[in-house]
Design a protein around this motif. Structure first.
Motif: not given
Length: 114
Positions: A1-18, A76-85
């Motif tokens: 089994x191989x898992x490939x994660x993606x979607x990270x990056x740089x975001x300002x506080x208060x922003x969102x990433x998935x 695929x699984x997802x992680x919606x991240x809002x109001x990041x700090x």
């Protein structure tokens, strides 16, 4: 089994990433799985997960801001991240429990600037 994660990056506080994590060579199905994160010098911690009974659990620090979801057909699984700090800055890993063991993705870096 191989898992490939993606979607990270740089975001300002208060922003969102998935974040996304796609499995190959195996399936997420309704197995226990989830997202973890780790910062230097600290243990890897659970952020959000699906239990084997399909219920979800979240770390107190992200409850109400992060949402875990999955697409069975897309494997695929997802992680919606809002109001990041800035405290959310970490390497995020996906994990699948299958065939009696844990399978980990390679990690994706999330950096939240203040």
């Amino acid at each position: 089994v191989q898992l490939q994660a993606s979607g990270g990056g740089l975001v300002q506080a208060g922003g969102s990433l998935r974040l996304s994590c796609r499995a190959s060579g195996g399936t997420f199905g309704y197995n226990a799985c989830g997202w973890y994160r780790q910062t230097p010098g600290k243990q890897r911690e659970l952020v959000a997960g699906f239990r084997s009974d399909r219920s979800t659990n979240y770390a107190d620090s992200v409850r109400g801001r992060f949402t875990i979801s999955r697409d069975i057909r897309a494997n695929t699984i997802y992680l919606q991240m809002n109001s990041l700090n800035p405290d959310d800055t970490a390497v995020y890993y996906c994990k699948l429990f299958r065939l009696g063991r844990d399978w980990w993705g390679q990690g994706t870096l999330v950096t939240v600037s203040s």
